[in-house]
Design an enzyme around this catalytic site. Structure first.
Site, PDB file in Angstrom:
ATOM      1  N   ASP A   8       0.865  -1.170   0.000  1.00 55.24           N
ATOM      2  CA  ASP A   8       0.000   0.000   0.000  1.00 55.24           C
ATOM      3  C   ASP A   8       0.916   1.240   0.000  1.00 55.24           C
ATOM      4  O   ASP A   8       2.111   1.135   0.274  1.00 55.24           O
ATOM      5  CB  ASP A   8      -0.897  -0.036   1.244  1.00 55.24           C
ATOM      6  CG  ASP A   8      -1.774   1.192   1.361  1.00 55.24           C
ATOM      7  OD1 ASP A   8      -2.345   1.615   0.340  1.00 55.24           O
ATOM      8  OD2 ASP A   8      -1.889   1.723   2.487  1.00 55.24           O
ATOM      9  N   ASP A  10      -0.133   5.131   1.018  1.00 54.78           N
ATOM     10  CA  ASP A  10      -0.313   6.078   2.120  1.00 54.78           C
ATOM     11  C   ASP A  10      -0.371   5.348   3.455  1.00 54.78           C
ATOM     12  O   ASP A  10      -1.154   4.417   3.641  1.00 54.78           O
ATOM     13  CB  ASP A  10      -1.599   6.897   1.917  1.00 54.78           C
ATOM     14  CG  ASP A  10      -1.579   7.705   0.633  1.00 54.78           C
ATOM     15  OD1 ASP A  10      -0.475   8.110   0.191  1.00 54.78           O
ATOM     16  OD2 ASP A  10      -2.660   7.934   0.048  1.00 54.78           O
ATOM     17  N   ASP A  16       0.384   9.322   6.004  1.00 52.45           N
ATOM     18  CA  ASP A  16      -1.015   9.419   5.620  1.00 52.45           C
ATOM     19  C   ASP A  16      -1.562  10.769   6.082  1.00 52.45           C
ATOM     20  O   ASP A  16      -0.957  11.447   6.913  1.00 52.45           O
ATOM     21  CB  ASP A  16      -1.796   8.275   6.278  1.00 52.45           C
ATOM     22  CG  ASP A  16      -3.162   8.067   5.641  1.00 52.45           C
ATOM     23  OD1 ASP A  16      -3.388   8.560   4.518  1.00 52.45           O
ATOM     24  OD2 ASP A  16      -4.009   7.403   6.254  1.00 52.45           O
ATOM     25  N   TYR A  20      -6.210  13.897   2.950  1.00 54.33           N
ATOM     26  CA  TYR A  20      -5.688  13.364   1.686  1.00 54.33           C
ATOM     27  C   TYR A  20      -4.315  13.972   1.363  1.00 54.33           C
ATOM     28  O   TYR A  20      -4.059  15.126   1.680  1.00 54.33           O
ATOM     29  CB  TYR A  20      -6.647  13.596   0.502  1.00 54.33           C
ATOM     30  CG  TYR A  20      -7.961  12.863   0.679  1.00 54.33           C
ATOM     31  CD1 TYR A  20      -8.131  11.595   0.167  1.00 54.33           C
ATOM     32  CD2 TYR A  20      -8.993  13.445   1.398  1.00 54.33           C
ATOM     33  CE1 TYR A  20      -9.321  10.912   0.359  1.00 54.33           C
ATOM     34  CE2 TYR A  20     -10.191  12.765   1.592  1.00 54.33           C
ATOM     35  CZ  TYR A  20     -10.350  11.498   1.075  1.00 54.33           C
ATOM     36  OH  TYR A  20     -11.518  10.825   1.270  1.00 54.33           O
ATOM     37  N   ASN A  52      -5.383   2.992  -3.211  1.00 51.51           N
ATOM     38  CA  ASN A  52      -6.643   3.706  -3.439  1.00 51.51           C
ATOM     39  C   ASN A  52      -6.353   5.207  -3.451  1.00 51.51           C
ATOM     40  O   ASN A  52      -5.780   5.720  -2.497  1.00 51.51           O
ATOM     41  CB  ASN A  52      -7.629   3.447  -2.294  1.00 51.51           C
ATOM     42  CG  ASN A  52      -8.247   2.056  -2.322  1.00 51.51           C
ATOM     43  OD1 ASN A  52      -8.073   1.307  -3.277  1.00 51.51           O
ATOM     44  ND2 ASN A  52      -8.985   1.730  -1.274  1.00 51.51           N
ATOM     45  N   GLN A  53      -6.764   5.888  -4.493  1.00 52.72           N
ATOM     46  CA  GLN A  53      -6.574   7.338  -4.569  1.00 52.72           C
ATOM     47  C   GLN A  53      -7.914   8.007  -4.878  1.00 52.72           C
ATOM     48  O   GLN A  53      -8.095   8.653  -5.923  1.00 52.72           O
ATOM     49  CB  GLN A  53      -5.494   7.689  -5.610  1.00 52.72           C
ATOM     50  CG  GLN A  53      -4.099   7.234  -5.187  1.00 52.72           C
ATOM     51  CD  GLN A  53      -3.620   7.904  -3.899  1.00 52.72           C
ATOM     52  OE1 GLN A  53      -3.896   9.078  -3.652  1.00 52.72           O
ATOM     53  NE2 GLN A  53      -2.906   7.161  -3.047  1.00 52.72           N
ATOM     54  N   CYS A  98     -16.605   0.904  -8.210  1.00 55.92           N
ATOM     55  CA  CYS A  98     -15.706   0.258  -9.161  1.00 55.92           C
ATOM     56  C   CYS A  98     -15.259  -1.089  -8.602  1.00 55.92           C
ATOM     57  O   CYS A  98     -15.533  -1.429  -7.455  1.00 55.92           O
ATOM     58  CB  CYS A  98     -14.490   1.140  -9.400  1.00 55.92           C
ATOM     59  SG  CYS A  98     -13.449   1.301  -7.933  1.00 55.92           S
ATOM     60  N   ARG A 101     -11.279  -0.357  -6.210  1.00 61.31           N
ATOM     61  CA  ARG A 101     -11.033   0.271  -4.917  1.00 61.31           C
ATOM     62  C   ARG A 101     -10.951  -0.830  -3.848  1.00 61.31           C
ATOM     63  O   ARG A 101     -11.920  -1.541  -3.602  1.00 61.31           O
ATOM     64  CB  ARG A 101     -12.153   1.268  -4.597  1.00 61.31           C
ATOM     65  CG  ARG A 101     -12.019   1.956  -3.261  1.00 61.31           C
ATOM     66  CD  ARG A 101     -13.077   3.046  -3.100  1.00 61.31           C
ATOM     67  NE  ARG A 101     -13.220   3.434  -1.722  1.00 61.31           N
ATOM     68  CZ  ARG A 101     -12.387   4.243  -1.053  1.00 61.31           C
ATOM     69  NH1 ARG A 101     -11.340   4.768  -1.681  1.00 61.31           N
ATOM     70  NH2 ARG A 101     -12.586   4.534   0.203  1.00 61.31           N
ATOM     71  N   ASP A 127      -1.720  -0.688   5.871  1.00 60.64           N
ATOM     72  CA  ASP A 127      -2.042  -0.136   7.194  1.00 60.64           C
ATOM     73  C   ASP A 127      -3.551  -0.148   7.447  1.00 60.64           C
ATOM     74  O   ASP A 127      -3.980   0.185   8.545  1.00 60.64           O
ATOM     75  CB  ASP A 127      -1.506   1.291   7.337  1.00 60.64           C
ATOM     76  CG  ASP A 127      -2.211   2.287   6.437  1.00 60.64           C
ATOM     77  OD1 ASP A 127      -2.386   1.981   5.228  1.00 60.64           O
ATOM     78  OD2 ASP A 127      -2.598   3.368   6.922  1.00 60.64           O
TER      79      ASP A 127
HETATM   80 MG   LIG Z   1      -2.891   3.134   3.571  1.00 61.39          MG
HETATM   81 ZN   LIG Z   2     -11.484   1.987  -8.778  1.00 60.17          ZN
END
Ligand SMILES: [Mg+2]
Ligand SMILES: [Zn+2]
Length: 192
Positions: A8, A10, A16, A20, A52-53, A98, A101, A127
């Site tokens: 992962d 962040d 993190d 964001y 994941n963003q 989606c 994610r 995390d």
């Molecule tokens: Mg993370």
């Molecule tokens: Zn996605």
């Protein structure tokens, strides 16, 4: 012959933020994380990121910003004589429903496709619970770090139904997780 590990981003590689991480300036590596990736790389691991963003889908930043963050990461890795073999990201918001994610399996599906191997036993370091849950869809070996949201996640592990989550190894940070991986070398899946 190479071995794969999935990280992962962040809270594992960089700090993190509940607000964001939106710019390269806000992208701050955690202590020891670059060196930890370097140690994996030098031990023959192929290291990829699955992240994941949703800040993109939420309109908080755009793909140029994401590229700038990843250029900063790449520069830091280059200076440590190391590199990632891919950054797989989900740009969607939760409302998009989606398939990529995390905890959905789409990013891992893409990694399995890219490298042409099953991900069974491949370590996935995260995390958040959703990182480890995504790994379960491919029978990865989940590993939790206490950085980022990790301490909160650790408290949830005993409540998990899946024994792989309940018993996931937990480390203070990526560097300690890499110590463990290099000591156990438990990823027996080899890339051709
Ligand atoms: Mg993370
Ligand atoms: Zn996605």
């Amino acid at each position: 012959m190479t071995k794969l590990v999935i990280l992962d981003r962040d809270g594992v590689i960089n700090e993190d933020s509940d607000a964001y991480v939106k710019t390269a300036e806000e992208w701050i590596p955690l202590p020891g994380s670059i060196e930890a990736i370097s140690r994996l790389y030098k031990a023959g691991y192929t290291v990829v990121v699955a992240t994941n963003q949703s800040g993109i889908g939420r309109g908080l930043f755009d793909l140029d910003d994401l590229e700038a963050m990843h250029a900063k990461l790449s520069d830091l890795l280059f200076n440590a004589d190391t590199q990632l073999s891919g950054i797989f990201y989900c740009p969607h918001s939760p409302d998009d429903n989606c398939n990529c994610r995390k905890p959905a399996p789409g990013l891992l599906d893409a990694i399995a496709d890219e490298f042409g191997i099953p991900l069974t036993g491949v370590p996935i370091v995260g995390d958040s619970l959703r990182d480890l849950q995504a790994g379960l869809s491919h029978q990865c070996t989940p590993i939790l770090v206490r950085t980022g949201k990790g301490e909160k996640t650790e408290a949830k592990l005993p409540d998990q139904q899946d024994p792989a989550l309940q018993q996931a190894p937990v480390f203070d940070d990526l560097s300690q997780a890499v110590d463990y991986l290099l000591a156990t070398n438990n990823n027996t899946e080899k890339l051709p």
